[in-house]
Structures are given as C-alpha cells and as structure tokens.
Design a protein around this motif. Structure first.
Motif, PDB file in Angstrom:
ATOM      1  N   LEU A 150      -7.579   0.499  19.660  1.00 16.93           N
ATOM      2  CA  LEU A 150      -6.194   0.894  19.917  1.00 16.93           C
ATOM      3  C   LEU A 150      -5.910   1.100  21.403  1.00 16.93           C
ATOM      4  CD1 LEU A 150      -3.404   1.725  18.899  1.00 16.93           C
ATOM      5  CD2 LEU A 150      -4.283   4.065  18.694  1.00 16.93           C
ATOM      6  N   ALA A 151      -6.714   1.920  22.078  1.00 16.06           N
ATOM      7  CA  ALA A 151      -6.422   2.249  23.477  1.00 16.06           C
ATOM      8  C   ALA A 151      -6.410   1.011  24.378  1.00 16.06           C
ATOM      9  CB  ALA A 151      -7.422   3.288  23.987  1.00 16.06           C
ATOM     10  N   PRO A 152      -7.415   0.101  24.281  1.00 18.13           N
ATOM     11  CA  PRO A 152      -7.342  -1.114  25.115  1.00 18.13           C
ATOM     12  C   PRO A 152      -6.127  -1.980  24.808  1.00 18.13           C
ATOM     13  CG  PRO A 152      -9.566  -0.810  24.253  1.00 18.13           C
ATOM     14  CD  PRO A 152      -8.697   0.168  23.541  1.00 18.13           C
ATOM     15  N   LEU A 153      -5.771  -2.077  23.521  1.00 21.67           N
ATOM     16  CA  LEU A 153      -4.618  -2.897  23.146  1.00 21.67           C
ATOM     17  C   LEU A 153      -3.326  -2.301  23.699  1.00 21.67           C
ATOM     18  CD1 LEU A 153      -3.300  -5.218  21.577  1.00 21.67           C
ATOM     19  CD2 LEU A 153      -3.337  -3.756  19.536  1.00 21.67           C
ATOM     20  N   VAL A 154      -3.158  -0.987  23.557  1.00 17.06           N
ATOM     21  CA  VAL A 154      -1.955  -0.334  24.075  1.00 17.06           C
ATOM     22  C   VAL A 154      -1.883  -0.477  25.591  1.00 17.06           C
ATOM     23  CG1 VAL A 154      -0.781   1.892  24.365  1.00 17.06           C
ATOM     24  CG2 VAL A 154      -1.750   1.271  22.139  1.00 17.06           C
ATOM     25  N   SER A 155      -3.020  -0.340  26.259  1.00 12.59           N
ATOM     26  CA  SER A 155      -3.040  -0.496  27.718  1.00 12.59           C
ATOM     27  C   SER A 155      -2.632  -1.901  28.128  1.00 12.59           C
ATOM     28  CB  SER A 155      -4.442  -0.174  28.264  1.00 12.59           C
ATOM     29  OG  SER A 155      -4.753   1.183  28.069  1.00 12.59           O
ATOM     30  N   ARG A 156      -3.097  -2.900  27.388  1.00 14.98           N
ATOM     31  CA  ARG A 156      -2.725  -4.282  27.684  1.00 14.98           C
ATOM     32  C   ARG A 156      -1.208  -4.473  27.574  1.00 14.98           C
ATOM     33  NH1 ARG A 156      -2.598  -8.826  30.413  1.00 14.98           N
ATOM     34  NH2 ARG A 156      -1.985 -10.636  29.146  1.00 14.98           N
ATOM     35  N   ILE A 157      -0.610  -3.936  26.506  1.00 11.33           N
ATOM     36  CA  ILE A 157       0.835  -4.071  26.314  1.00 11.33           C
ATOM     37  C   ILE A 157       1.582  -3.306  27.404  1.00 11.33           C
ATOM     38  CG2 ILE A 157       2.764  -3.711  24.739  1.00 11.33           C
ATOM     39  CD1 ILE A 157       0.724  -5.822  23.837  1.00 11.33           C
ATOM     40  N   LYS A 158       1.070  -2.148  27.781  1.00 13.19           N
ATOM     41  CA  LYS A 158       1.725  -1.362  28.831  1.00 13.19           C
ATOM     42  C   LYS A 158       1.744  -2.119  30.159  1.00 13.19           C
ATOM     43  CE  LYS A 158       0.990   3.372  27.185  1.00 13.19           C
ATOM     44  NZ  LYS A 158       0.310   4.658  27.446  1.00 13.19           N
ATOM     45  N   VAL A 159       0.654  -2.804  30.458  1.00 15.71           N
ATOM     46  CA  VAL A 159       0.608  -3.600  31.691  1.00 15.71           C
ATOM     47  C   VAL A 159       1.673  -4.691  31.646  1.00 15.71           C
ATOM     48  CG1 VAL A 159      -0.780  -5.251  33.005  1.00 15.71           C
ATOM     49  CG2 VAL A 159      -1.807  -3.110  32.216  1.00 15.71           C
ATOM     50  N   LEU A 160       1.756  -5.402  30.525  1.00  9.43           N
ATOM     51  CA  LEU A 160       2.754  -6.470  30.387  1.00  9.43           C
ATOM     52  C   LEU A 160       4.172  -5.929  30.505  1.00  9.43           C
ATOM     53  CD1 LEU A 160       1.241  -8.481  27.378  1.00  9.43           C
ATOM     54  CD2 LEU A 160       1.329  -9.218  29.769  1.00  9.43           C
ATOM     55  N   ALA A 161       4.411  -4.734  29.952  1.00  9.06           N
ATOM     56  CA  ALA A 161       5.763  -4.184  29.877  1.00  9.06           C
ATOM     57  C   ALA A 161       6.127  -3.317  31.084  1.00  9.06           C
ATOM     58  CB  ALA A 161       5.917  -3.371  28.599  1.00  9.06           C
ATOM     59  N   MET A 163       4.731  -0.434  32.047  1.00  9.46           N
ATOM     60  CA  MET A 163       4.646   1.000  31.777  1.00  9.46           C
ATOM     61  C   MET A 163       3.494   1.626  32.561  1.00  9.46           C
ATOM     62  SD  MET A 163       5.126   1.157  27.635  1.00  9.46           S
ATOM     63  CE  MET A 163       6.135  -0.014  26.743  1.00  9.46           C
ATOM     64  N   ASP A 164       3.405   2.946  32.508  1.00 10.89           N
ATOM     65  CA  ASP A 164       2.333   3.694  33.157  1.00 10.89           C
ATOM     66  C   ASP A 164       1.162   3.800  32.185  1.00 10.89           C
ATOM     67  OD1 ASP A 164       0.621   5.421  34.441  1.00 10.89           O
ATOM     68  OD2 ASP A 164       2.081   7.051  34.671  1.00 10.89           O
ATOM     69  N   ILE A 165       0.051   3.114  32.475  1.00 13.26           N
ATOM     70  CA  ILE A 165      -1.077   3.116  31.526  1.00 13.26           C
ATOM     71  C   ILE A 165      -1.802   4.463  31.499  1.00 13.26           C
ATOM     72  CG2 ILE A 165      -1.417   0.624  31.740  1.00 13.26           C
ATOM     73  CD1 ILE A 165      -3.850   1.215  33.485  1.00 13.26           C
ATOM     74  N   PRO A 171       6.589   9.490  25.473  1.00 11.23           N
ATOM     75  CA  PRO A 171       7.087   8.176  25.054  1.00 11.23           C
ATOM     76  C   PRO A 171       7.441   7.311  26.261  1.00 11.23           C
ATOM     77  CG  PRO A 171       8.224   9.953  23.889  1.00 11.23           C
ATOM     78  CD  PRO A 171       7.455  10.580  25.007  1.00 11.23           C
ATOM     79  N   GLN A 172       7.232   6.010  26.144  1.00 12.09           N
ATOM     80  CA  GLN A 172       7.595   5.077  27.202  1.00 12.09           C
ATOM     81  C   GLN A 172       8.224   3.830  26.576  1.00 12.09           C
ATOM     82  OE1 GLN A 172       4.884   4.499  30.682  1.00 12.09           O
ATOM     83  NE2 GLN A 172       3.345   5.455  29.361  1.00 12.09           N
ATOM     84  N   ASP A 173       8.966   3.094  27.380  1.00  9.49           N
ATOM     85  CA  ASP A 173       9.473   1.812  26.914  1.00  9.49           C
ATOM     86  C   ASP A 173       9.497   0.828  28.067  1.00  9.49           C
ATOM     87  OD1 ASP A 173      12.374   1.778  28.118  1.00  9.49           O
ATOM     88  OD2 ASP A 173      12.164   3.740  27.181  1.00  9.49           O
ATOM     89  N   GLY A 174       9.464  -0.436  27.745  1.00 14.03           N
ATOM     90  CA  GLY A 174       9.466  -1.500  28.747  1.00 14.03           C
ATOM     91  C   GLY A 174       9.792  -2.823  28.091  1.00 14.03           C
ATOM     92  N   ALA A 175       9.692  -3.893  28.871  1.00 16.61           N
ATOM     93  CA  ALA A 175      10.054  -5.216  28.353  1.00 16.61           C
ATOM     94  C   ALA A 175       9.290  -6.299  29.101  1.00 16.61           C
ATOM     95  CB  ALA A 175      11.560  -5.449  28.489  1.00 16.61           C
ATOM     96  N   PHE A 176       9.116  -7.445  28.446  1.00 19.59           N
ATOM     97  CA  PHE A 176       8.523  -8.625  29.074  1.00 19.59           C
ATOM     98  C   PHE A 176       8.894  -9.839  28.226  1.00 19.59           C
ATOM     99  CE2 PHE A 176       5.473  -6.698  26.240  1.00 19.59           C
ATOM    100  CZ  PHE A 176       4.867  -7.736  25.564  1.00 19.59           C
ATOM    101  N   SER A 177       8.541 -11.021  28.688  1.00 21.54           N
ATOM    102  CA  SER A 177       8.880 -12.259  27.989  1.00 21.54           C
ATOM    103  C   SER A 177       7.628 -13.049  27.663  1.00 21.54           C
ATOM    104  CB  SER A 177       9.826 -13.120  28.838  1.00 21.54           C
ATOM    105  OG  SER A 177      11.052 -12.457  29.050  1.00 21.54           O
ATOM    106  N   LEU A 178       7.675 -13.790  26.569  1.00 14.66           N
ATOM    107  CA  LEU A 178       6.588 -14.669  26.159  1.00 14.66           C
ATOM    108  C   LEU A 178       7.121 -16.091  26.092  1.00 14.66           C
ATOM    109  CD1 LEU A 178       5.104 -12.592  23.205  1.00 14.66           C
ATOM    110  CD2 LEU A 178       4.057 -12.905  25.443  1.00 14.66           C
ATOM    111  N   SER A 179       6.384 -17.025  26.675  1.00 21.47           N
ATOM    112  CA  SER A 179       6.807 -18.429  26.643  1.00 21.47           C
ATOM    113  C   SER A 179       6.613 -18.988  25.238  1.00 21.47           C
ATOM    114  CB  SER A 179       6.018 -19.248  27.659  1.00 21.47           C
ATOM    115  OG  SER A 179       4.628 -19.154  27.390  1.00 21.47           O
TER     116      SER A 179
END
Length: 485
Positions: A150-161, A163-165, A171-179
């Motif tokens: 869980l923690a590595p996966l959440v950190s990966r998403i936070k980097v993409l979005a 957020m502060d890892i 609570p945090q929120d962010g955004a990114f795009s996928l091709s």
C-alpha cells in the motif's frame, strides 16, 4: 469449442481480471488471450485450435473449470496481446513486497482503462488491501494486495499527482494525465486523485475522466428526439437560467459540457466562460476558470469578475449557496444565458430549491428557462439482452402499473460485454420548461405539489416516463431503473 469465423476484437470487451490469470510470457509464447469468464467458462482467444497440451497448460495456469477457445486472426491477436499486456507482465497471484510500485500502478491503470472504469478504489483493510473498479456505476472487485504494497503504491500515485509524499495524516488531492493505450485513443484519461487517512492506512480514490471529448454530445447521453428539440430551443435563448438537477454522480456536469458543445456547434462566435471546481474536461473555444484551494481564485471572486469579460454564455459548476445563486440570477437578468447545476431530486423541485435559497418567486419565474432532472442507468448490452415480461411489481416501480405484462429486456452476458450483460450507461431525463401559465403560478409562490398538479393536467412527462420508454425499447432493465430511482 472453437469459432468458425475469426474473432473480431472490435466487438469484444476484455475483462482485465481474467487477463491477469495468464502470465505474459506464456500468453505471447502460445498466442493465447483470456477474454472473459461467462457462466463458469473462461473464454480464450487463440491463433489456431489448441492441442491437448495447450489446453491442459491453460487449465492449470488459470485454474478454470472449463475453457472455450475462439480462433482469431494471428496478426490481430498479436496486436491485441501487445495492447492488453503492454510492456510489463501483469502482476498475477500474490505479489511480493519487493515488486515495483511503478509496475503495479501501471497495471492498475491499464486494467481500469481496458475495463472502461470511471474510478479506481484502493481501500486498506485489516489484512489486505482491496482494489475495486467502478464500472457503469457499479463497484466490482479487481484484486487484493498485501498490506506492505500500500505505502509504495500510494507514494507512486502521490508523485504523479503532485502531492506531498511525506504527509500521511491529512487528506490530499491532485491530478495528472495518462496517454492512450496503443491503438485505442479513447483510453487517454485525466486522473483526479484523492487520499484520506483511515484506520489501516491511506485510502486512495482515482477518478478517470475520459479525454475522448467528442463523445460529449446530447445524443450520446441518451436524450430522445423530443427532448433534444426542447433543449435546443432553450439554448437558443439569449438569456435565462438553464439548470441540471439530480444527486451526486448522476452526470449533471457531463450534460452541461454536452450543452456547451451544442452551443459551439451552432455558433462558434460565442464568448463562453465557466467557473468550475475543478475543471473536469478542457474544451477548445471556452474560457475555463478553476477555483484555487489557496483562495487566490475563490468562487466568489471568480463570479464577481465574470461579467467584466463580456460573456455571452456563463457556466457555473454548481449553484451552492445564496451568493452563487445571486450571481447567476443577476447575470441572467442582464442578458446572459447561465448554465449550472442544482442539488434537487426533480426538475420541478428546482423551483422549490431556489425559493428555499432565498430567491423571490417573481425572479424565479423571470429567469428560469429550463430545469432538467437526470439519473444514470446501466445500458443493456444490445448483443445479448433477452426478452422478459414486465412484472406488476416492476411496473409499479416505474409508476406505470398499466405497463405490467409488456415486453421488456433483461441482461444475459456475452463476450461483447465481458459477461456482465451491460455495456456503458445512459441517462434518464425529465424536462421542465415553464410556459407563461407555469411562470404565473411560480410568480405567485405556488407550492411544488400545486405546480405538479397543474403540469399533470397538460400531460407533463416525469422522469418515470422516460424510464419506461427506455425499458420498453430495450435500452435499460426495469430492475436497474428501480434501484436508481
């Protein structure tokens, strides 16, 4: 079991949960692609009829009780294998703590886009982490992860979005795009990510917003021709309020975007401004302002600034309070068409809601051009739906007891819908466009029930009427409509 004609992948919806049962190396070596499990039978695409060794190997690897093979063109199958499996082998079975979080995140995104999910839910529990996809409005399980992933996966998403890892207690929120996936432009998505600290870790929810904006048309949303004509007539108005009502998740904002596309198609010289929180789809030819969480661009400030930019049409993401309502009404009274959403259950209920927020009845009558109530319902797969008789109970749920005994349709399940019986969603609509007699009643402060009684006298069609029409034409099932209404 084999097919005489080559399998057409364009007519098949692949279930990524079944793809993950077969390792990538074996899939490419044997030219095998799991498609879906229907009625306990795993359906697999192959380049040629399999021998007994291949059959036994597949049974052992997938642990399927029975397998049905479908012969496909070899070149088409190789292209589909590359599209489905991508550059990394899907993580099957129970992953170890050393598995790469980047590969895991990539797998989840690829699987969700293949399944055409609208959301990914990653929920930590006491012993495992549940990963679920929301498909056609329904949450379905995809797989489970061990807690140490869980923690590595959440950190990966936070980097993409963005957020502060290091922050795990707020609570945090962010955004990114996928091709887009190879050979499938419709799978390009914008992702909205949100985290929330819960009892066993951080909950992560990802909203997948399709970048295929060409699909945002009123026809594709499920409007019947008579509804389209009424909406187009109101959109041609130079001023007034055009409101979408319904619960959260009923597709109100999507319909607003479709209405804006219709306006642009009719007149590309319009100056259209929006205030949104957040911007869900970027639209060419529209000036979109997003609310800033740091309050540099607050909802109030943006609304105050709108009229200084000479707009023809204004879209406000939501009329949420007296202040936003006041801005919308003032704009409509000064010669602007204002599009927005409102939280109420029916189209006529918009009148009551505006009055509850403090808007004088005569101003409601003067500004309201149309309010539309809508709900989203799963669309029956047209390839496998089966006739069924509408029961008395179902007819009562649809508020049309006289429809009992008529022919409706029910889900079955096939390769075109990955065995679910449903493919996509459609909207149910109720339109209220006040005429002069309705406006006179509204201006006098008539109660909602009195207004409904007046409308019933001239054949007003409620949400249930549209639901019945779509049940009888085979678009949706009566049981699904009953759950959503």
């Amino acid at each position: 079991m084999t097919r005489e004609e080559p399998l057409d992948f364009a007519s098949v919806r692949i279930d990524p949960a079944q793809v993950g049962r077969l390792p990538r190396a074996l899939a490419f070596r044997r030219n095998l692609l799991p498609l879906a499990e229907i009625g306990g039978v795993l359906h697999v695409a192959c380049a040629y009829p399999p021998d007994e060794l291949t059959r036994q190997t597949l049974l052992r690897q997938t642990r399927a009780g029975e397998i049905a093979f479908h012969v496909a063109d070899g070149a088409a199958l190789r292209r589909e294998l590359k599209r489905v499996y991508g550059g990394n082998e899907p993580l099957s079975g129970t992953p170890s703590a050393a598995e790469d979080a980047v590969a895991l995140a990539d797998e989840l995104f690829r699987a969700a886009r293949l399944r055409r999910a609208s959301d990914i839910h990653i929920d930590p529990r006491r012993e495992r982490v549940a990963v679920r996809f929301r498909v056609d409005g329904v949450l379905e399980p995809y797989r489970e992860l061990p807690n140490d992933q869980l923690a590595p996966l959440v950190s990966r998403i936070k980097v993409l979005a963005g957020m502060d890892i290091a922050e795990r207690r707020a609570p945090q929120d962010g955004a990114f795009s996928l091709s887009a996936l190879p050979d499938d432009p419709s799978t390009a998505v914008d992702v909205r990510a949100a985290t929330l600290p819960v009892r066993h870790g951080e909950c992560l929810t990802l909203r997948l917003l399709s970048a295929d904006r060409e699909r945002l048309t009123l026809e594709r949303l499920g409007m019947r021709p008579e509804h389209l004509r009424a909406v187009e007539q109101v959109l041609a108005s130079p001023h007034g309020l055009f409101l979408l009502t319904g619960p959260t998740g009923s597709g109100k904002t999507t319909t607003l975007y479709a209405a804006i596309r219709r306006l642009l198609a009719q007149n590309d010289g319009l100056n259209i401004l929006t205030v949104e929180d957040p911007i869900e789809y970027e639209m060419d030819g529209v000036l979109q302002a997003e609310i800033d969480s740091a309050d540099k661009v607050s909802f109030t400030k943006a609304l105050r600034s709108l009229l200084r930019h000479d707009p023809d049409v204004i879209m406000i993401g939501e009329i949420r309070d007296a202040e936003s309502m006041d801005a919308a009404v003032k704009a409509s009274l000064t010669g602007h068409l204002v599009l927005s959403t409102l939280h109420t259950n029916s189209a006529v209920g918009a009148v009551t809601r505006l009055a509850d927020m403090g808007l004088a009845p005569h101003l409601i009558a003067a500004t309201l051009r149309m309010s539309i109530a809508q709900r989203l319902v799963r669309r029956l797969c047209p390839q496998c739906r089966v006739p069924a008789t509408l029961s008395e109970f179902q007819a009562r749920l649809l508020a049309h007891p006289d429809a009992a005994g008529k022919t409706a349709y029910a889900p079955k399940g096939c390769l075109a819908c990955a065995g679910r019986g449903y493919a996509g969603r459609t909207a149910l609509f109720e339109l209220f466009a006040p005429d002069s007699a309705d406006a006179a009643l509204i201006a006098k402060g008539a109660e909602e029930q009195a207004l409904l009684a007046h409308l019933a006298g001239r054949g007003y069609q409620t949400l249930y009427h549209d639901a019945l029409c779509k049940v009888l034409d085979g678009s949706v099932s009566a049981d699904d409509v009953g759950r959503e209404m």
